[in-house]
Design an enzyme around this catalytic site. Structure first.
Site, PDB file in Angstrom:
ATOM      1  N   ARG A  62     -15.119  -7.620 -23.981  1.00 19.83           N
ATOM      2  CA  ARG A  62     -16.017  -7.871 -25.113  1.00 19.83           C
ATOM      3  C   ARG A  62     -15.993  -9.350 -25.470  1.00 19.83           C
ATOM      4  O   ARG A  62     -14.958  -9.915 -25.781  1.00 19.83           O
ATOM      5  CB  ARG A  62     -15.593  -7.039 -26.317  1.00 19.83           C
ATOM      6  CG  ARG A  62     -16.471  -7.283 -27.553  1.00 19.83           C
ATOM      7  CD  ARG A  62     -15.938  -6.553 -28.780  1.00 19.83           C
ATOM      8  NE  ARG A  62     -16.028  -5.120 -28.636  1.00 19.83           N
ATOM      9  CZ  ARG A  62     -15.581  -4.273 -29.557  1.00 19.83           C
ATOM     10  NH1 ARG A  62     -14.998  -4.721 -30.648  1.00 19.83           N
ATOM     11  NH2 ARG A  62     -15.685  -2.972 -29.362  1.00 19.83           N
ATOM     12  N   SER A  76     -11.257  -5.942 -46.076  1.00 23.31           N
ATOM     13  CA  SER A  76     -10.281  -4.859 -46.156  1.00 23.31           C
ATOM     14  C   SER A  76      -8.855  -5.389 -46.006  1.00 23.31           C
ATOM     15  O   SER A  76      -7.945  -4.988 -46.743  1.00 23.31           O
ATOM     16  CB  SER A  76     -10.567  -3.821 -45.066  1.00 23.31           C
ATOM     17  OG  SER A  76      -9.590  -2.805 -45.064  1.00 23.31           O
ATOM     18  N   GLY A  81      -4.364  -5.084 -46.839  1.00 20.82           N
ATOM     19  CA  GLY A  81      -3.402  -5.436 -45.802  1.00 20.82           C
ATOM     20  C   GLY A  81      -3.854  -4.828 -44.479  1.00 20.82           C
ATOM     21  O   GLY A  81      -4.832  -4.094 -44.418  1.00 20.82           O
ATOM     22  N   LEU A  83      -3.762  -2.257 -41.714  1.00 20.30           N
ATOM     23  CA  LEU A  83      -3.295  -0.885 -41.565  1.00 20.30           C
ATOM     24  C   LEU A  83      -2.940  -0.548 -40.129  1.00 20.30           C
ATOM     25  O   LEU A  83      -2.141   0.350 -39.882  1.00 20.30           O
ATOM     26  CB  LEU A  83      -4.369   0.094 -42.053  1.00 20.30           C
ATOM     27  CG  LEU A  83      -4.690   0.059 -43.551  1.00 20.30           C
ATOM     28  CD1 LEU A  83      -5.803   1.040 -43.866  1.00 20.30           C
ATOM     29  CD2 LEU A  83      -3.453   0.384 -44.371  1.00 20.30           C
ATOM     30  N   GLN A  84      -3.531  -1.237 -39.171  1.00 17.19           N
ATOM     31  CA  GLN A  84      -3.334  -0.895 -37.765  1.00 17.19           C
ATOM     32  C   GLN A  84      -2.767  -2.104 -37.016  1.00 17.19           C
ATOM     33  O   GLN A  84      -3.433  -3.121 -36.887  1.00 17.19           O
ATOM     34  CB  GLN A  84      -4.653  -0.457 -37.130  1.00 17.19           C
ATOM     35  CG  GLN A  84      -5.281   0.756 -37.809  1.00 17.19           C
ATOM     36  CD  GLN A  84      -6.639   1.088 -37.236  1.00 17.19           C
ATOM     37  OE1 GLN A  84      -7.065   0.533 -36.226  1.00 17.19           O
ATOM     38  NE2 GLN A  84      -7.338   1.999 -37.892  1.00 17.19           N
ATOM     39  N   GLY A 101      -6.684  -4.809 -29.960  1.00 17.51           N
ATOM     40  CA  GLY A 101      -6.828  -5.176 -31.363  1.00 17.51           C
ATOM     41  C   GLY A 101      -7.312  -6.590 -31.609  1.00 17.51           C
ATOM     42  O   GLY A 101      -6.916  -7.216 -32.591  1.00 17.51           O
ATOM     43  N   GLU A 102      -8.215  -7.113 -30.741  1.00 23.42           N
ATOM     44  CA  GLU A 102      -8.654  -8.492 -30.926  1.00 23.42           C
ATOM     45  C   GLU A 102      -9.423  -8.664 -32.231  1.00 23.42           C
ATOM     46  O   GLU A 102      -9.307  -9.702 -32.890  1.00 23.42           O
ATOM     47  CB  GLU A 102      -9.516  -8.960 -29.747  1.00 23.42           C
ATOM     48  CG  GLU A 102      -9.937 -10.423 -29.887  1.00 23.42           C
ATOM     49  CD  GLU A 102     -10.380 -11.050 -28.576  1.00 23.42           C
ATOM     50  OE1 GLU A 102     -10.967 -12.140 -28.635  1.00 23.42           O
ATOM     51  OE2 GLU A 102     -10.144 -10.452 -27.514  1.00 23.42           O
ATOM     52  N   GLU A 135       3.793  12.226 -29.904  1.00 23.49           N
ATOM     53  CA  GLU A 135       4.949  13.075 -30.133  1.00 23.49           C
ATOM     54  C   GLU A 135       5.640  12.712 -31.449  1.00 23.49           C
ATOM     55  O   GLU A 135       6.181  13.558 -32.148  1.00 23.49           O
ATOM     56  CB  GLU A 135       5.946  12.924 -28.971  1.00 23.49           C
ATOM     57  CG  GLU A 135       5.477  13.563 -27.677  1.00 23.49           C
ATOM     58  CD  GLU A 135       5.294  15.069 -27.803  1.00 23.49           C
ATOM     59  OE1 GLU A 135       6.073  15.712 -28.539  1.00 23.49           O
ATOM     60  OE2 GLU A 135       4.365  15.596 -27.186  1.00 23.49           O
ATOM     61  N   ARG A 139       6.415  14.078 -36.674  1.00 23.48           N
ATOM     62  CA  ARG A 139       7.775  14.059 -37.208  1.00 23.48           C
ATOM     63  C   ARG A 139       7.931  13.060 -38.355  1.00 23.48           C
ATOM     64  O   ARG A 139       8.969  13.017 -38.992  1.00 23.48           O
ATOM     65  CB  ARG A 139       8.777  13.704 -36.097  1.00 23.48           C
ATOM     66  CG  ARG A 139       8.870  14.752 -35.013  1.00 23.48           C
ATOM     67  CD  ARG A 139      10.143  14.560 -34.199  1.00 23.48           C
ATOM     68  NE  ARG A 139      10.143  13.302 -33.474  1.00 23.48           N
ATOM     69  CZ  ARG A 139       9.743  13.175 -32.205  1.00 23.48           C
ATOM     70  NH1 ARG A 139       9.294  14.229 -31.559  1.00 23.48           N
ATOM     71  NH2 ARG A 139       9.791  12.008 -31.597  1.00 23.48           N
TER      72      ARG A 139
END
Length: 312
Positions: A62, A76, A81, A83-84, A101-102, A135, A139
């Site tokens: 991209r 945002s 802050g 989030l990801q 995550g660019e 997984e 938890r």
């Protein structure tokens, strides 16, 4: 907590160990035992790294990033802050190469963040890391917004599907869909949800209000008046938001759905595995079917009209 650190531990970052702080040489370990770093998940660990230490991936396909979408992301990040976390690999000498995550990295840099949460990946196997995160997801005790961010990042960065998420963490598809919708709330409301000021029930009720300013006003009323989820739903149903109060006094509120309509809504929701609302007016009615993503919409359409997909 500073602006630079408050995004740490959100989304997938809440599912994996953080890199240990560098211990002082003068500080003895408790009881004389050696401190051990947490075990990495899927060959990866979470670390807060300098934004300037990240090098973009030269193989990034991209080249153009939508400026309007970037502006929304910048707003945002400034409000809530990050989030990801981004996903990087080490290059040595304190440098990292961006893997995923660019957009998040660019927006964080433009907002002025000095550091950014990152999943530092040691393995070259994307599927191994994705499976390990899946997984771990069921938890962990995440707040609703962290859970939504984790779902979205697994969908976007690691190619997970709604069905895969539902099966691997033992949740229903509607739960996945409704949790993801929390990311559509205004940044101010998201911040309150993340802080635990608003419950997930309050947040889901606010999703039926499209205007972000109205969402913010209702969120303030929830805090100031201690509104329950049921009371909030009644306010929204009756149109008693700040800008609609005078109009609602002049016009009669729509009647509550009959038990028969509620039962039909429930049956349709079960059939299509999503929320379905039936609104019955004096002369005509409408059915509202909610969906989260294009993939979710295609699934619902296939369930409604099985022959439609075959004709295409």
């Amino acid at each position: 907590m500073s602006q630079q650190r408050r995004g740490l531990g959100k989304g997938l970052g809440a599912l994996i160990p953080q890199a240990p702080e560098t211990a002082s040489l003068d500080a003895p370990t408790e009881f004389g035992l050696e401190q051990r770093a947490p075990e990495a998940v899927g060959g990866a660990y979470l670390e807060e790294i300098e934004v300037g230490a990240v090098t973009p991936n030269p193989r990034q396909p991209r080249q153009h990033f939508d400026e309007e979408a970037l502006e929304e992301l910048r707003a945002s990040i400034a409000e809530v802050g990050l989030l990801q976390p981004i996903v990087v690999r080490t290059l040595g000498s304190g440098r990292y190469e961006l893997i995923m995550g660019e957009r998040r990295w660019r927006a964080s840099k433009e907002v002025g963040l000095e550091t950014i949460p990152a999943i530092v990946r040691d393995t070259t196997d994307d599927e191994l890391l994705r499976d390990a995160l899946l997984e771990n997801l069921h938890r962990q005790q995440l707040n609703p917004l962290e859970e939504a961010a984790a779902y979205q990042q697994l969908l976007d960065d690691f190619g997970a599907t709604h069905d895969e998420l539902a099966k691997r963490i033992g949740r229903s598809r509607p739960h996945i869909t409704n949790t993801l919708r929390l990311l559509n709330l205004s940044p101010s409301v998201q911040r309150r949800v993340a802080a635990g000021v608003l419950s997930a029930g309050h947040a889901r009720a606010l999703l039926s209000v499209e205007d972000s300013d109205t969402q913010d006003r209702l969120a303030r009323r929830i805090v100031e008046e201690g509104l329950s989820v049921r009371a909030l739903e009644e306010i929204i149903t009756l149109g008693e938001t700040d800008e609609k109060r005078s109009a609602s006094r002049r016009a009669p509120a729509s009647s509550a759905p009959s038990p028969e309509m509620e039962e039909l809504s429930r049956r349709l929701s079960d059939t299509f595995d999503t929320r379905v609302k039936i609104n019955q007016g004096r002369n005509k009615g409408k059915i509202v079917v909610e969906f989260a993503t294009k993939e979710d919409l295609e699934r619902i359409i296939a369930a409604m009209a099985p022959g439609a997909a075959e004709e295409e």
